[in-house]
Design an enzyme around this catalytic site. Structure first.
Site, PDB file in Angstrom:
ATOM      1  N   PRO A   1       0.773  -1.246   0.000  1.00 45.80           N
ATOM      2  CA  PRO A   1       0.000   0.000   0.000  1.00 45.80           C
ATOM      3  C   PRO A   1       0.810   1.306   0.000  1.00 45.80           C
ATOM      4  CG  PRO A   1       0.003  -0.942   2.189  1.00 45.80           C
ATOM      5  CD  PRO A   1       0.704  -1.937   1.292  1.00 45.80           C
ATOM      6  N   CYS A   2       1.473   1.566  -1.102  1.00 47.47           N
ATOM      7  CA  CYS A   2       2.226   2.818  -1.226  1.00 47.47           C
ATOM      8  C   CYS A   2       1.297   4.028  -1.235  1.00 47.47           C
ATOM      9  CB  CYS A   2       3.104   2.782  -2.471  1.00 47.47           C
ATOM     10  SG  CYS A   2       2.212   2.430  -4.003  1.00 47.47           S
ATOM     11  N   HIS A   3       0.025   3.820  -1.557  1.00 51.32           N
ATOM     12  CA  HIS A   3      -0.937   4.931  -1.567  1.00 51.32           C
ATOM     13  C   HIS A   3      -1.189   5.479  -0.168  1.00 51.32           C
ATOM     14  CE1 HIS A   3      -3.388   1.315  -0.861  1.00 51.32           C
ATOM     15  NE2 HIS A   3      -4.240   2.120  -0.224  1.00 51.32           N
TER      16      HIS A   3
END
Length: 177
Positions: free
Chosen positions: A141-143
């Site tokens: 989950p880089c977001h």
């Protein structure tokens, strides 16, 4: 370097891909020996450097499809998939740190640095660069990483998609692609 979900270096022999429909648009999934190695959204800044995608296999990604459908329907908050993280040892370390960010929360680049044992004052930029090269967006989950001042910052597939993912996790999505 290619590593599996335990951090063990591995060599891949079979690379396959498929394209699935998501609320973010047509999304390319890539696997190395059955382990997810890329999830590339339309307009992804790095899509052109991800290849080769290998042979198309529309039947080999059933569990990934199921978990993505559950995530986008608001019924899944964590993924349980075999991953093949393709990057430098430092990048892999950062991506493994991203996996610790809880669903619905955001961390700054400094918080990610600190979570993997680095000094945030000297490592935030390097962490940001590694975050931006994450090939398995959504699942890794880089977001969920934002600027230290709370602003949305870089996302390889665009800030509108990042905003959508964050709003989805808050239960308030209002944008489809």
């Amino acid at each position: 370097m290619l590593v599996d979900e335990t951090g063990t270096a591995v060599s891949a022999t079979a690379v396959t891909h498929t394209v699935v429909t998501t609320p973010l648009g047509p999304t390319t999934l890539v696997a190395h020996d059955g382990r997810l190695s890329a999830l590339l959204m339309p307009s992804s800044k790095y899509a052109e450097v991800q290849g080769p995608f290998g042979e198309r296999d529309d039947d080999g990604f059933g569990e990934v499809r199921t978990q993505l459908d559950e995530y986008f329907a608001g019924r899944r908050t964590a993924f349980d998939l075999p991953l093949a993280l393709v990057g430098t040892p430092f990048q892999v370390r950062v991506w493994e740190g991203l996996l610790a960010i809880p669903y619905g929360q955001t961390w700054s680049y400094g918080q990610v640095a600190e979570s993997i044992g680095l000094d945030p004052r000297t490592s935030s930029r390097a962490v940001g660069a590694a975050n931006g090269r994450n090939r398995i967006a959504v699942v890794v989950p880089c977001h969920r990483v934002i600027g230290a001042n709370g602003t949305l910052t870089g996302f390889a597939a665009g800030l509108d998609r990042k905003r959508f993912l964050l709003e989805l996790e808050e239960g308030t999505p209002d944008l489809l692609f």
